[in-house]
Scaffold this active site. Structure first.
Site, mmCIF file in Angstrom:
data_model
loop_
_atom_site.group_PDB
_atom_site.id
_atom_site.type_symbol
_atom_site.label_atom_id
_atom_site.label_comp_id
_atom_site.label_asym_id
_atom_site.label_seq_id
_atom_site.Cartn_x
_atom_site.Cartn_y
_atom_site.Cartn_z
ATOM 1 N N ARG A 273 37.985 -23.666 -47.323
ATOM 2 C CA ARG A 273 38.117 -22.220 -47.480
ATOM 3 C C ARG A 273 39.280 -21.723 -46.629
ATOM 4 N NH1 ARG A 273 31.729 -20.188 -47.537
ATOM 5 N NH2 ARG A 273 31.022 -21.821 -48.971
ATOM 6 N N ARG A 288 33.528 -20.885 -38.049
ATOM 7 C CA ARG A 288 34.285 -20.549 -39.261
ATOM 8 C C ARG A 288 35.536 -21.429 -39.347
ATOM 9 N NH1 ARG A 288 33.373 -16.094 -42.333
ATOM 10 N NH2 ARG A 288 32.176 -15.149 -40.634
ATOM 11 N N GLU A 360 24.267 -16.765 -39.216
ATOM 12 C CA GLU A 360 23.967 -17.323 -40.540
ATOM 13 C C GLU A 360 24.179 -18.832 -40.564
ATOM 14 O OE1 GLU A 360 25.915 -17.650 -44.946
ATOM 15 O OE2 GLU A 360 26.503 -15.932 -43.710
ATOM 16 N N SER A 363 22.571 -19.518 -46.933
ATOM 17 C CA SER A 363 22.470 -18.366 -47.823
ATOM 18 C C SER A 363 21.946 -18.856 -49.156
ATOM 19 C CB SER A 363 23.852 -17.714 -47.994
ATOM 20 O OG SER A 363 23.762 -16.489 -48.673
ATOM 21 N N ARG A 401 27.521 -25.829 -38.642
ATOM 22 C CA ARG A 401 26.751 -24.791 -37.945
ATOM 23 C C ARG A 401 25.420 -25.346 -37.441
ATOM 24 N NH1 ARG A 401 27.921 -18.795 -40.513
ATOM 25 N NH2 ARG A 401 30.193 -19.012 -40.570
#
Length: 435
Positions: A273, A288, A360, A363, A401
């Site tokens: 990403r 991130r 987070e 999801s 994460r």
């Protein structure tokens, strides 16, 4: 993609549902859509009328010829109608293309029960869990964050940046082993306990595959892409931002027997990403990254069962966190914080002691027929007619994460990290990581 018939039947109702997403700019240019739709209807009516005239004239030509008459004038009239039809067809194709682009740019409609809100502050907590009950137990010493804690264990941000730039990381030795162990552990739980079929997918996919899941055309700036051999005449191909892309598209263009449903797939892949829309957030550490690993869950189900499948999928992600003894909470996302393709989403947020907050880690979303309509993925109903499937996806979990959460929650005062019991067999019996 939403059903264009919804727009045609009740434009105001669709616009009202889109407005629930609280976007600063309207998703749909209503005047432009209305003008195109009116022109489309007019052209289709005109096309039908011209064809009727042409048919009548063709019949007339036959009658004139049978009587030995001159058909020149009528033939010229037929030719003129043909020219009008060709021009109308060209314009209609352009209108349909613009309408399709509008549709491809519209997000999914939130389910009626999704809470209203403009951003993450509008999300609602559903439940929380900790090995000690519901609240995380404070460490008896000041916790280190994963960056400081991980350095002596093999977490190397400097070499990652040297090799590839910022937001890339190199893992060495025992921490690389822990990263690998986490992904293997997650895959085993999902396949052996939760009924998913493990897949190995391509990491580079074609444009239409990303269009099928809703990542294109709207979010190209968030992707990495390549051309074969640098040949700009070759079509672009894209590095996957998640294996949801490839797993969901395995049913692309198919009509399935209802008996094969539900289809439950999982895969461990790297994800790429550009983070173009992140606004510089979370630049410290592993939270991130441009490249990270994730174990993904995808379900392809009968429309009547997608809400239940979403709850099941959330439970599957929760099971991983519980086995790793990581405190977490489940959040129902509000209308303004959901992803583009989602009709309902739950986030799982893991507790990070050094940040004194939840972040987070998974999801899980029900996309209903939104992706299936783009992919033309269908099943045969009880009457044998094709209907659109429902698709769901969820992180089960983001490996990097999870690594962060294990380091921070299971750290000890001397800088070592305790390995949760469920993970020790994947670490060759190692019970602690030590600097």
């Amino acid at each position: 993609m939403i059903d264009i018939n919804l727009l045609r039947r009740d434009l105001d109702a669709v616009v009202a549902q889109l407005q629930r997403r609280k976007n600063p700019q309207p998703f749909l240019d209503v005047p432009r859509y209305s003008a195109l739709e009116a022109e489309r209807k007019q052209l289709q009516t005109q096309t039908e009328q011209l064809q009727a005239q042409r048919n009548a004239l063709s019949k007339q030509i036959g009658q004139i010829k049978a009587k030995g008459g001159d058909v020149g004038t009528v033939m010229a009239e037929v030719a003129g109608i043909g020219s009008q039809q060709e021009a109308g067809a060209v314009r209609l194709e352009a209108i349909q293309a613009e309408l399709q682009l509008m549709l491809m740019s519209l997000p999914n409609l939130p389910q009626a029960s999704v809470p209203e809100g403009t951003d993450e502050t509008g999300n609602l907590e559903v439940r929380r869990w900790s090995p000690s009950g519901t609240e995380p137990v404070a460490l008896a010493f000041k916790p280190q964050d994963h960056v400081d804690l991980g350095g002596p264990l093999g977490l190397d941000f400097e070499t990652g940046a040297l090799l590839s730039g910022s937001r890339f990381t190199l893992l060495r030795g025992q921490i690389a082993r822990l990263h690998r162990a986490l992904s293997q552990f997650m895959l085993d739980v999902h396949t052996l306990q939760h009924g998913y079929t493990e897949c190995y997918t391509p990491y580079i996919v074609n444009r239409e595959i990303l269009e099928g899941t809703g990542n294109l055309p709207k979010f190209k700036e968030d992707l990495f892409w390549v051309t074969r051999g640098g040949d700009e005449n070759q079509p672009e191909q894209y590095l996957i931002p998640t294996s949801e892309i490839s797993l969901t598209n395995t049913v692309r263009g198919q009509i399935l027997d209802a008996a094969v449903l539900p289809i439950k797939l999982t895969a461990h892949t790297p994800c790429f990403r550009s983070e173009a829309g992140s606004g510089g957030r979370d630049i410290r550490g592993l939270i991130r990254q441009h490249q990270f690993d994730k174990v993904e869950m995808v379900q392809i189900v009968h429309p009547d069962h997608s809400d239940a499948a979403l709850q099941e999928m959330v439970g599957h992600a929760e099971a991983i966190l519980k086995l790793l003894e990581l405190p977490y909470r489940v959040m129902a996302l509000c209308t303004g914080d959901m992803g583009f393709a989602s009709a309902r989403t739950y986030d799982l947020e893991v507790w990070l002691p050094a940040q004194d907050t939840y972040r987070e880690i998974s999801s899980c979303s029900n996309c209903e027929a939104f992706q299936a309509r783009r992919m033309q993925a269908r099943y045969r109903n009880a009457q044998g007619k094709p209907e659109l499937l429902h698709t769901l996806n969820g992180s089960g979990l983001a490996v990097g994460r999870t690594l962060v959460a294990v380091l921070e929650n299971h750290q000890q005062a001397d800088g070592s990290v305790r390995i949760p019991a469920a993970l020790q067999s994947y670490m060759g019996g190692v019970k602690e990581l030590r600097p």
